[in-house]
Design an enzyme around this catalytic site. Sequence first.
Site, PDB file in Angstrom:
ATOM      1  N   HIS A  37      -6.256  20.659 -32.247  1.00  0.00           N
ATOM      2  CA  HIS A  37      -7.498  20.097 -32.799  1.00  0.00           C
ATOM      3  C   HIS A  37      -7.190  19.228 -34.023  1.00  0.00           C
ATOM      4  O   HIS A  37      -7.764  18.143 -34.197  1.00  0.00           O
ATOM      5  CB  HIS A  37      -8.445  21.209 -33.252  1.00  0.00           C
ATOM      6  CG  HIS A  37      -8.976  22.093 -32.163  1.00  0.00           C
ATOM      7  ND1 HIS A  37      -8.696  23.432 -32.103  1.00  0.00           N
ATOM      8  CD2 HIS A  37      -9.790  21.834 -31.106  1.00  0.00           C
ATOM      9  CE1 HIS A  37      -9.325  23.976 -31.059  1.00  0.00           C
ATOM     10  NE2 HIS A  37      -9.989  23.021 -30.438  1.00  0.00           N
ATOM     11  N   GLN A  64     -22.078  24.889 -21.185  1.00  0.00           N
ATOM     12  CA  GLN A  64     -20.873  24.620 -20.394  1.00  0.00           C
ATOM     13  C   GLN A  64     -20.199  25.905 -19.913  1.00  0.00           C
ATOM     14  O   GLN A  64     -19.149  25.861 -19.279  1.00  0.00           O
ATOM     15  CB  GLN A  64     -19.889  23.734 -21.150  1.00  0.00           C
ATOM     16  CG  GLN A  64     -19.205  24.375 -22.333  1.00  0.00           C
ATOM     17  CD  GLN A  64     -18.502  23.337 -23.180  1.00  0.00           C
ATOM     18  OE1 GLN A  64     -19.124  22.513 -23.837  1.00  0.00           O
ATOM     19  NE2 GLN A  64     -17.173  23.363 -23.171  1.00  0.00           N
ATOM     20  N   GLN A 160     -11.878  16.390 -18.206  1.00  0.00           N
ATOM     21  CA  GLN A 160     -12.954  16.165 -19.182  1.00  0.00           C
ATOM     22  C   GLN A 160     -12.866  14.754 -19.769  1.00  0.00           C
ATOM     23  O   GLN A 160     -13.889  14.081 -19.941  1.00  0.00           O
ATOM     24  CB  GLN A 160     -12.855  17.206 -20.289  1.00  0.00           C
ATOM     25  CG  GLN A 160     -13.796  16.968 -21.452  1.00  0.00           C
ATOM     26  CD  GLN A 160     -13.783  18.138 -22.432  1.00  0.00           C
ATOM     27  OE1 GLN A 160     -14.425  19.142 -22.200  1.00  0.00           O
ATOM     28  NE2 GLN A 160     -13.059  18.004 -23.531  1.00  0.00           N
ATOM     29  N   ARG A 194      -8.089  29.878 -26.421  1.00  0.00           N
ATOM     30  CA  ARG A 194      -8.064  31.048 -25.538  1.00  0.00           C
ATOM     31  C   ARG A 194      -6.709  31.752 -25.537  1.00  0.00           C
ATOM     32  O   ARG A 194      -6.599  32.864 -25.015  1.00  0.00           O
ATOM     33  CB  ARG A 194      -8.455  30.652 -24.116  1.00  0.00           C
ATOM     34  CG  ARG A 194      -9.938  30.302 -23.970  1.00  0.00           C
ATOM     35  CD  ARG A 194     -10.358  30.184 -22.513  1.00  0.00           C
ATOM     36  NE  ARG A 194     -11.794  30.086 -22.353  1.00  0.00           N
ATOM     37  CZ  ARG A 194     -12.476  28.942 -22.222  1.00  0.00           C
ATOM     38  NH1 ARG A 194     -11.847  27.780 -22.215  1.00  0.00           N
ATOM     39  NH2 ARG A 194     -13.793  28.962 -22.091  1.00  0.00           N
TER      40      ARG A 194
END
Length: 287
Positions: A37, A64, A160, A194
């Site tokens: 990020h 989502q 995406q 995750r």
Amino acid sequence: MQIVCSIAAMQRLAKKWRRAGTRIGFVPTMGYLHAGHLSLVKSARKAVGNNGKVVVSIYVNPTQFAPTEDLANYPRDLQRDLKLCREAGVDAVFTPKDAEMYAGRAAANYSTYVVEENLSFPMEGITRPTHFRGVTTVVAKLFNLVLPDVSIFGQKDFQQTAVIKRMVADLNFPLKIIIAPTLRETDGLAMSSRNKYLVGDLRHQATVLWSSIQTAQAIVKKMKSVSAAKLKADLKKFIESEPDARLDYIEFFEPDTLSPVSKVSSGAQMALAVSIGKTRLIDNAQL
Ligand code: AMP
């Protein structure tokens, strides 16, 4: 660094910057930030310069996630995220609330969604049929709130990026999309919020995604052109030799159109999704 929690305050700030001719770079995230990020934040700063403003949104977007997915358990640590953003030179963090973004999601109060009807369908779209509808909807909303000149997305979520680029082109959003490379741990595992779920031996087993990409890269380099079906079958065996790994999909496709290729050669994109225990991970690379 400003912390903006309401829609009205975000739009006020973005309009003020826009009126002053200040460029706005935007990084949408679901928080629990990692170096991947922060590399997007760096790209945003590079794109808008020192006189520009960098906005990071931290919002775990409920639309989502399917009802069976990990929305409630998705890792969150806002204080840590704010510290990382401050250290990274972010100008504003936008953390909206569900109640404002979706008005409780009762159809009586919220009923408009953005749906991309082609690139959303394969791969993630098969296992997660409502996922991209949530992504395109929230990203469109965030673009209307942050009013960015440029927005940065990670190649880690390859499909995406394709869907967002298409939405921006189709709906004429007046902004530029930049795709930033995937940051990896030293053993090749793509950084992801995750990964926190990968405890004990699962963490090591998760390196099988990157190993299978490297294996495919080596095979394509040696053989020049190989059958996609054969490569998929071989890699499935390789992946599922890990005791807790279950393959969801592996696809080989044209990077621009996501059209599957039957013969895999240099330049094809590979993407895969694998569950390691209960944690579903994705990765991709060009071969
Ligand atoms: P997320 O918080 O998972 O929704 O991700 C927010 C943004 O960070 C998306 O554009 C992701 O593609 C990007 N991202 C996630 N992981 C990585 C990574 N390992 N390297 C670079 N970008 C990433």
